[in-house]
Write a protein that holds these residues in place. Sequence first.
Motif, PDB file in Angstrom:
ATOM      1  N   ALA A 129       8.073   0.908  15.101  1.00 21.80           N
ATOM      2  CA  ALA A 129       6.873   1.428  14.928  1.00 21.80           C
ATOM      3  C   ALA A 129       6.890   1.797  13.433  1.00 21.80           C
ATOM      4  O   ALA A 129       7.663   2.531  13.128  1.00 21.80           O
ATOM      5  CB  ALA A 129       6.725   2.746  15.721  1.00 21.80           C
ATOM      6  N   HIS A 130       5.985   1.153  12.606  1.00 21.58           N
ATOM      7  CA  HIS A 130       5.773   1.715  11.154  1.00 21.58           C
ATOM      8  C   HIS A 130       5.531   3.157  11.124  1.00 21.58           C
ATOM      9  O   HIS A 130       4.490   3.633  11.809  1.00 21.58           O
ATOM     10  CB  HIS A 130       4.763   0.624  10.673  1.00 21.58           C
ATOM     11  N   PHE A 131       6.042   3.728   9.899  1.00 21.64           N
ATOM     12  CA  PHE A 131       5.738   5.316  10.127  1.00 21.64           C
ATOM     13  C   PHE A 131       5.394   5.332   8.310  1.00 21.64           C
ATOM     14  O   PHE A 131       4.672   6.253   8.043  1.00 21.64           O
ATOM     15  CB  PHE A 131       6.701   6.030  10.336  1.00 21.64           C
ATOM     16  N   CYS A 132       5.986   4.578   7.440  1.00 22.65           N
ATOM     17  CA  CYS A 132       5.790   4.646   5.960  1.00 22.65           C
ATOM     18  C   CYS A 132       6.108   3.355   5.357  1.00 22.65           C
ATOM     19  O   CYS A 132       6.771   2.646   5.676  1.00 22.65           O
ATOM     20  CB  CYS A 132       6.676   5.642   5.307  1.00 22.65           C
ATOM     21  N   GLY A 133       5.655   3.401   3.945  1.00 21.86           N
ATOM     22  CA  GLY A 133       6.291   2.410   3.127  1.00 21.86           C
ATOM     23  C   GLY A 133       7.115   2.738   2.235  1.00 21.86           C
ATOM     24  O   GLY A 133       7.577   3.700   2.292  1.00 21.86           O
ATOM     25  N   ALA A 134       7.876   1.639   1.555  1.00 21.87           N
ATOM     26  CA  ALA A 134       8.961   1.903   0.444  1.00 21.87           C
ATOM     27  C   ALA A 134       8.990   0.674  -0.181  1.00 21.87           C
ATOM     28  O   ALA A 134       8.226  -0.299  -0.185  1.00 21.87           O
ATOM     29  CB  ALA A 134      10.310   1.935   1.174  1.00 21.87           C
ATOM     30  N   PHE A 135      10.038   0.668  -1.124  1.00 22.80           N
ATOM     31  CA  PHE A 135      10.014  -0.490  -2.095  1.00 22.80           C
ATOM     32  C   PHE A 135      11.613  -1.083  -2.286  1.00 22.80           C
ATOM     33  O   PHE A 135      12.502   0.081  -2.377  1.00 22.80           O
ATOM     34  CB  PHE A 135       9.195  -0.277  -3.358  1.00 22.80           C
ATOM     35  N   VAL A 136      11.951  -2.122  -2.351  1.00 25.33           N
ATOM     36  CA  VAL A 136      13.238  -2.596  -2.628  1.00 25.33           C
ATOM     37  C   VAL A 136      13.561  -2.121  -4.163  1.00 25.33           C
ATOM     38  O   VAL A 136      12.985  -2.769  -5.040  1.00 25.33           O
ATOM     39  CB  VAL A 136      13.370  -3.963  -2.332  1.00 25.33           C
ATOM     40  N   ILE A 137      14.885  -1.675  -4.244  1.00 26.76           N
ATOM     41  CA  ILE A 137      15.315  -1.120  -5.609  1.00 26.76           C
ATOM     42  C   ILE A 137      16.503  -2.193  -5.998  1.00 26.76           C
ATOM     43  O   ILE A 137      16.571  -2.629  -6.996  1.00 26.76           O
ATOM     44  CB  ILE A 137      15.832   0.133  -5.707  1.00 26.76           C
ATOM     45  N   ASN A 138      17.367  -2.407  -4.870  1.00 28.78           N
ATOM     46  CA  ASN A 138      18.436  -3.295  -5.100  1.00 28.78           C
ATOM     47  C   ASN A 138      18.906  -3.919  -3.795  1.00 28.78           C
ATOM     48  O   ASN A 138      18.075  -3.669  -2.757  1.00 28.78           O
ATOM     49  CB  ASN A 138      19.589  -2.930  -5.927  1.00 28.78           C
TER      50      ASN A 138
END
Length: 254
Positions: free
Chosen positions: A54-63
Amino acid sequence: MFKFVVLLALVASALSASLSPAVDPEWEGFIVGGSTASAGQFPHQVSLRSSANAHFCGAFVINNRWVGSAAHCTIGRTVANTVSVVGTNSRTAGGVSHASARIVNHPSYSSATLANDISMVMAASTIAFTSLVQPITLGSATVGGGVSSTASGWGQTSHPGTAATNLQFLTKPTLTNADCRSRHSAANAARVFDNTICTFLRSGAGMCMGDSGGPLIAGGTVIGAVSWGIACAQGFPDVFARISSHRTWMINQM
């Protein structure tokens, strides 16, 4: 339940009852008035999900091991119930899932004010880079007002409504912090810290209710992580954790 008259912070747990106006724990950064992203347009985009997918938040790839997000997304969560899904624009299908090895919330994060609303999640396995999965550089420059920036995420494109199946994005200009504060009530302006950054386009275009922690990008770098706003797109600026202010802390965690 979402209320138009209250501050809708992007929180995963209830906030202090002393805040005025009241903070609604269900506003989680969806996009109103945006467009559907094409495959590979935002290869740094991450969907944080529970062990039940279940999706609850977004994020972003750093490495290849770390993703960034907002502390209110990850505070109180366990590595067993936090999964990073990369390489898909769909909230419900595709992508590669990575279990978590560590969750690091900013030590000065405040659930009462959403100060220092930044966190990092370490993947238990290496994130393989492809045309659909790429890291994004942490912005180092202090961004002022009038800079074109783009936020991306899944969620309601109107309220009431349902979460978008496909990734949405919205391009909007940044504001100076002084301008941002002037557009909010005094109580909410006090939550616009020097280490936050704001955006505003117009009423009917902005963040709304599952993608807190998602990226705000400009010039090929991530400059913000979705933190809070007054949903949905009611004519007030959206507020993000300013990456340049937290960049050194983030690098030190890796």
